[in-house]
Motif scaffolding. Structure first.
Motif, PDB file in Angstrom:
ATOM      1  N   LEU A 114     -68.938 -13.845   4.128  1.00 48.05           N
ATOM      2  CA  LEU A 114     -70.114 -14.147   5.019  1.00 48.05           C
ATOM      3  C   LEU A 114     -69.527 -13.512   6.279  1.00 48.05           C
ATOM      4  O   LEU A 114     -70.453 -13.055   7.087  1.00 48.05           O
ATOM      5  CB  LEU A 114     -69.969 -15.722   5.231  1.00 48.05           C
ATOM      6  CG  LEU A 114     -70.644 -16.346   6.231  1.00 48.05           C
ATOM      7  CD1 LEU A 114     -72.182 -16.131   6.004  1.00 48.05           C
ATOM      8  CD2 LEU A 114     -70.622 -17.800   6.395  1.00 48.05           C
ATOM      9  N   ALA A 115     -68.346 -13.452   6.651  1.00 51.61           N
ATOM     10  CA  ALA A 115     -67.751 -12.952   8.134  1.00 51.61           C
ATOM     11  C   ALA A 115     -68.393 -11.383   8.069  1.00 51.61           C
ATOM     12  O   ALA A 115     -69.135 -10.810   9.167  1.00 51.61           O
ATOM     13  CB  ALA A 115     -66.524 -12.955   8.320  1.00 51.61           C
ATOM     14  N   ASP A 116     -68.241 -10.703   7.115  1.00 51.39           N
ATOM     15  CA  ASP A 116     -68.462  -9.202   7.164  1.00 51.39           C
ATOM     16  C   ASP A 116     -69.995  -9.063   6.972  1.00 51.39           C
ATOM     17  O   ASP A 116     -70.336  -8.091   7.448  1.00 51.39           O
ATOM     18  CB  ASP A 116     -67.771  -8.524   5.913  1.00 51.39           C
ATOM     19  CG  ASP A 116     -66.222  -8.265   5.907  1.00 51.39           C
ATOM     20  OD1 ASP A 116     -65.951  -8.378   7.137  1.00 51.39           O
ATOM     21  OD2 ASP A 116     -65.733  -7.804   4.853  1.00 51.39           O
ATOM     22  N   GLU A 117     -70.873 -10.246   6.295  1.00 51.29           N
ATOM     23  CA  GLU A 117     -72.135  -9.849   6.375  1.00 51.29           C
ATOM     24  C   GLU A 117     -73.109 -10.166   7.645  1.00 51.29           C
ATOM     25  O   GLU A 117     -73.627  -9.546   8.326  1.00 51.29           O
ATOM     26  CB  GLU A 117     -72.711 -10.775   5.517  1.00 51.29           C
ATOM     27  CG  GLU A 117     -74.266 -11.052   5.308  1.00 51.29           C
ATOM     28  CD  GLU A 117     -74.877 -11.987   4.246  1.00 51.29           C
ATOM     29  OE1 GLU A 117     -75.983 -12.117   4.701  1.00 51.29           O
ATOM     30  OE2 GLU A 117     -73.903 -12.479   3.486  1.00 51.29           O
ATOM     31  N   LEU A 118     -72.293 -11.017   8.477  1.00 51.44           N
ATOM     32  CA  LEU A 118     -72.546 -11.264   9.855  1.00 51.44           C
ATOM     33  C   LEU A 118     -72.273 -10.029  10.719  1.00 51.44           C
ATOM     34  O   LEU A 118     -72.853  -9.738  11.990  1.00 51.44           O
ATOM     35  CB  LEU A 118     -71.820 -12.513  10.590  1.00 51.44           C
ATOM     36  CG  LEU A 118     -72.323 -13.737   9.879  1.00 51.44           C
ATOM     37  CD1 LEU A 118     -71.237 -14.925  10.303  1.00 51.44           C
ATOM     38  CD2 LEU A 118     -73.449 -14.166  10.319  1.00 51.44           C
ATOM     39  N   LEU A 160     -63.053 -15.829  10.725  1.00 53.95           N
ATOM     40  CA  LEU A 160     -61.830 -14.799  10.756  1.00 53.95           C
ATOM     41  C   LEU A 160     -60.487 -15.419  11.439  1.00 53.95           C
ATOM     42  O   LEU A 160     -59.356 -15.255  11.021  1.00 53.95           O
ATOM     43  CB  LEU A 160     -62.153 -13.469  11.189  1.00 53.95           C
ATOM     44  CG  LEU A 160     -63.353 -12.874  10.463  1.00 53.95           C
ATOM     45  CD1 LEU A 160     -63.977 -11.806  11.177  1.00 53.95           C
ATOM     46  CD2 LEU A 160     -62.714 -12.252   8.994  1.00 53.95           C
ATOM     47  N   THR A 161     -60.680 -16.124  12.528  1.00 54.15           N
ATOM     48  CA  THR A 161     -59.522 -16.752  13.129  1.00 54.15           C
ATOM     49  C   THR A 161     -59.023 -17.913  12.375  1.00 54.15           C
ATOM     50  O   THR A 161     -57.642 -17.777  12.230  1.00 54.15           O
ATOM     51  CB  THR A 161     -60.208 -17.556  14.560  1.00 54.15           C
ATOM     52  OG1 THR A 161     -60.561 -16.329  15.238  1.00 54.15           O
ATOM     53  CG2 THR A 161     -58.908 -18.024  15.145  1.00 54.15           C
ATOM     54  N   THR A 162     -59.853 -18.400  11.551  1.00 53.20           N
ATOM     55  CA  THR A 162     -59.387 -19.505  10.755  1.00 53.20           C
ATOM     56  C   THR A 162     -58.445 -18.834   9.534  1.00 53.20           C
ATOM     57  O   THR A 162     -57.450 -19.342   9.116  1.00 53.20           O
ATOM     58  CB  THR A 162     -60.551 -20.419  10.043  1.00 53.20           C
ATOM     59  OG1 THR A 162     -60.972 -21.187  11.306  1.00 53.20           O
ATOM     60  CG2 THR A 162     -59.964 -21.577   9.233  1.00 53.20           C
ATOM     61  N   MET A 163     -58.991 -17.687   9.014  1.00 49.96           N
ATOM     62  CA  MET A 163     -58.367 -17.106   7.828  1.00 49.96           C
ATOM     63  C   MET A 163     -57.036 -16.546   8.215  1.00 49.96           C
ATOM     64  O   MET A 163     -56.370 -16.729   7.485  1.00 49.96           O
ATOM     65  CB  MET A 163     -59.392 -15.889   7.509  1.00 49.96           C
ATOM     66  CG  MET A 163     -60.844 -16.607   6.680  1.00 49.96           C
ATOM     67  SD  MET A 163     -61.817 -14.931   6.158  1.00 49.96           S
ATOM     68  CE  MET A 163     -60.646 -14.407   4.804  1.00 49.96           C
ATOM     69  N   GLU A 167     -55.170 -17.670  10.714  1.00 49.73           N
ATOM     70  CA  GLU A 167     -54.329 -18.703  10.706  1.00 49.73           C
ATOM     71  C   GLU A 167     -53.800 -19.228   9.657  1.00 49.73           C
ATOM     72  O   GLU A 167     -52.610 -19.516   9.406  1.00 49.73           O
ATOM     73  CB  GLU A 167     -54.812 -19.802  11.715  1.00 49.73           C
ATOM     74  CG  GLU A 167     -55.276 -19.279  12.981  1.00 49.73           C
ATOM     75  CD  GLU A 167     -56.029 -20.588  13.781  1.00 49.73           C
ATOM     76  OE1 GLU A 167     -56.634 -21.353  13.208  1.00 49.73           O
ATOM     77  OE2 GLU A 167     -56.215 -20.587  14.892  1.00 49.73           O
ATOM     78  N   ASP A 168     -54.615 -19.361   8.543  1.00 46.97           N
ATOM     79  CA  ASP A 168     -54.173 -19.843   7.122  1.00 46.97           C
ATOM     80  C   ASP A 168     -53.438 -18.571   6.488  1.00 46.97           C
ATOM     81  O   ASP A 168     -52.603 -19.148   5.772  1.00 46.97           O
ATOM     82  CB  ASP A 168     -55.498 -19.958   6.270  1.00 46.97           C
ATOM     83  CG  ASP A 168     -56.167 -21.171   6.826  1.00 46.97           C
ATOM     84  OD1 ASP A 168     -55.486 -22.368   7.626  1.00 46.97           O
ATOM     85  OD2 ASP A 168     -57.314 -21.593   6.346  1.00 46.97           O
ATOM     86  N   ASP A 169     -53.639 -17.429   6.651  1.00 41.23           N
ATOM     87  CA  ASP A 169     -52.865 -16.453   5.908  1.00 41.23           C
ATOM     88  C   ASP A 169     -52.710 -15.205   6.881  1.00 41.23           C
ATOM     89  O   ASP A 169     -53.560 -14.283   7.005  1.00 41.23           O
ATOM     90  CB  ASP A 169     -53.628 -15.988   4.705  1.00 41.23           C
ATOM     91  CG  ASP A 169     -52.785 -14.822   3.883  1.00 41.23           C
ATOM     92  OD1 ASP A 169     -51.482 -14.445   4.335  1.00 41.23           O
ATOM     93  OD2 ASP A 169     -53.424 -14.342   3.048  1.00 41.23           O
ATOM     94  N   PRO A 170     -51.449 -15.102   7.597  1.00 40.15           N
ATOM     95  CA  PRO A 170     -51.309 -14.210   8.686  1.00 40.15           C
ATOM     96  C   PRO A 170     -51.121 -12.786   8.282  1.00 40.15           C
ATOM     97  O   PRO A 170     -51.113 -11.900   8.837  1.00 40.15           O
ATOM     98  CB  PRO A 170     -49.825 -14.854   9.505  1.00 40.15           C
ATOM     99  CG  PRO A 170     -49.830 -16.164   8.967  1.00 40.15           C
ATOM    100  CD  PRO A 170     -50.659 -16.136   7.925  1.00 40.15           C
ATOM    101  N   GLU A 171     -50.989 -12.593   6.772  1.00 41.97           N
ATOM    102  CA  GLU A 171     -50.841 -11.314   6.249  1.00 41.97           C
ATOM    103  C   GLU A 171     -52.156 -10.865   5.636  1.00 41.97           C
ATOM    104  O   GLU A 171     -52.191 -10.090   4.566  1.00 41.97           O
ATOM    105  CB  GLU A 171     -49.786 -11.429   5.024  1.00 41.97           C
ATOM    106  CG  GLU A 171     -48.373 -11.737   5.932  1.00 41.97           C
ATOM    107  CD  GLU A 171     -47.238 -11.754   4.803  1.00 41.97           C
ATOM    108  OE1 GLU A 171     -47.413 -10.990   3.779  1.00 41.97           O
ATOM    109  OE2 GLU A 171     -46.054 -11.874   5.346  1.00 41.97           O
ATOM    110  N   SER A 200     -61.306  -7.163  10.307  1.00 41.67           N
ATOM    111  CA  SER A 200     -62.551  -7.487  10.673  1.00 41.67           C
ATOM    112  C   SER A 200     -62.607  -8.400  12.088  1.00 41.67           C
ATOM    113  O   SER A 200     -63.675  -8.473  12.924  1.00 41.67           O
ATOM    114  CB  SER A 200     -63.200  -8.823   9.597  1.00 41.67           C
ATOM    115  OG  SER A 200     -63.519  -7.676   8.507  1.00 41.67           O
ATOM    116  N   LEU A 201     -61.639  -9.249  12.375  1.00 40.48           N
ATOM    117  CA  LEU A 201     -61.310  -9.930  13.569  1.00 40.48           C
ATOM    118  C   LEU A 201     -61.289  -9.010  14.889  1.00 40.48           C
ATOM    119  O   LEU A 201     -61.983  -9.311  15.717  1.00 40.48           O
ATOM    120  CB  LEU A 201     -60.207 -10.902  13.465  1.00 40.48           C
ATOM    121  CG  LEU A 201     -59.908 -12.065  14.661  1.00 40.48           C
ATOM    122  CD1 LEU A 201     -61.071 -12.617  14.782  1.00 40.48           C
ATOM    123  CD2 LEU A 201     -58.743 -12.629  14.462  1.00 40.48           C
TER     124      LEU A 201
END
Length: 407
Positions: free
Chosen positions: A154-158, A177-180, A182-186, A193-194
């Protein structure tokens, strides 16, 4: 086994006697001391996965540091290795790093070096085959949750359109992407994308992005590169280092290195070729630029407009203004002057002027009046900061001057 004085891997020499990385000619590849130490550990244990904990423990034996310190070193190393860095230094997600190369030679140390390194780190067994590494299945020990995949899509589509009129899409993508991360820093792709969301903030003048945003963009995409983000991360860094509106953030040399790295990793992707052509055009390699952008156009029969921008610029700089004008002509109208920092309209006017179509060139210049913030040759030159080849830039500005744009 005693540590060798000199280790040759993939066209680079780790000269431990002098404490530096060299290319085959003996020229030094600049590295900060800690980055050199991390690379030394990877060279010694090439062919093996080296965990992040091991690298941090051995490179910073008496200091507590975060993974970010290691990530910065890895990014520094990849920059020093250039396009080969993506092949030689691999990231194993959530586990560590591995230096791989199947062309290895060692130079036996002399007696004094053996004495100095007695009891040092052991040399590993034979290096792993690079071909086998590329064929290996991805690490599935920590599969990405389906929700994360959906959020990434979804983020890449946006972000895909890069439309200057859709700032709200950029902000929605940034929140996802910020949430992503934060959930997985790697998560390398999420970091890339962020970083793109901040880079778009800088590219689109109406959004108001400045030095803070581009610094954030570069830091995030460099982190993606250090995590093995692949061709896309290198491509984004090439764009930033070429087109950043602030001189301290630009580096044509870094832009070329990252653009070539992207093509090395994924030579079939036309986006990688188009960005490489853009770097070539703006750094005076016009013949190579034309060849490369035409290759990209052949691979994408329905290219986005920015491919044609690069093609038109390449033809203009390469001395074919008629073809440049033809290429830009299809973009003339509402799309000639858009809300980004790089505009085909000025290039179209210069192409027409250089082709002897002066009245048409003046009409394009007049159309820009009241629509663009630039009001002079100097202002246009400033807006094209990434144009590193001074001779072709001066010719372009002279064409605009002849077409009626005041100095």
């Amino acid at each position: 086994m005693e540590a060798p004085e000199t280790i040759l891997v993939g066209g680079f020499v780790l000269n431990r006697a002098r404490g530096r990385l060299e290319d085959r000619t003996g020229a030094e590849c600049a590295l900060r001391p800690k980055s050199y130490r991390v690379l030394e550990l990877l060279f010694i244990r090439r062919g093996q996965l080296v965990s992040k904990d091991d690298l941090i423990r051995e490179a910073w034996p008496d200091v507590i540091v975060s993974d970010d310190s290691l990530a910065h070193c890895i990014s520094d190393i990849r920059r020093a290795l250039g396009p080969r860095g993506a092949e030689l230094l691999r990231t194993v997600p959530r586990r560590g790093y591995m230096l791989v190369e199947d062309d290895v030679s060692l130079k036996t140390p002399d007696r004094r070096w053996r004495s100095a390194w007695a009891g040092g780190l052991a040399l590993t067994a034979a290096a792993a085959s690079l071909a086998l590494w590329w064929e290996r299945e991805p690490d599935l020990s920590n599969p990405v949750p389906e929700a994360a995949n959906s959020a990434m899509l979804l983020a890449d589509e946006l972000l895909d359109a890069r439309d200057w009129q859709k700032r709200e899409d950029n902000e929605r993508a940034r929140a996802l992407l910020t949430t992503m991360v934060e959930d997985d820093p790697e998560d390398a792709q999420a970091w890339a994308s962020l970083g793109l969301t901040y880079w778009l903030e800088v590219q689109h003048i109406s959004w108001g992005g400045g030095r803070r945003e581009i610094a954030q963009a570069a830091e995030m995409v460099e982190r993606a590169v250090s995590l093995g983000g692949g061709a896309r991360a290198h491509r984004l860094l090439a764009e930033m280092r070429l087109l950043a509106p602030f001189p301290e953030m630009r580096s044509p040399l870094d832009a070329m290195s990252h653009a070539r790295a992207a093509v090395t990793i994924d030579p079939e992707n036309p986006d990688n070729l188009a960005v490489l052509a853009h770097v070539m055009a703006l750094t005076g390699r016009d013949a190579e630029a034309v060849q490369t952008i035409e290759q990209a156009l052949r691979r994408n029969p329905s290219p986005p407009d920015w491919y044609r921008h690069v093609a038109g610029m390449s033809y203009l700089i390469g001395g074919n203004p008629a073809r440049a004008a033809e290429t830009f002509g299809s973009l003339h109208g509402a799309g000639t002057f858009t809300g980004t920092r790089w505009w085909p309209g000025w290039l179209f006017a210069a192409s027409l002027a250089q082709s002897g179509r002066m009245e048409e060139a003046k009409a394009v210049i007049d159309a820009a009046s009241g629509r663009r913030p630039e009001r002079s040759i100097a202002a246009v030159a400033q807006s094209l900061d990434g144009w590193a080849d001074r001779a072709s830039l001066d010719r372009f500005l002279d064409d605009l001057r002849r077409a009626g744009l005041p100095g």
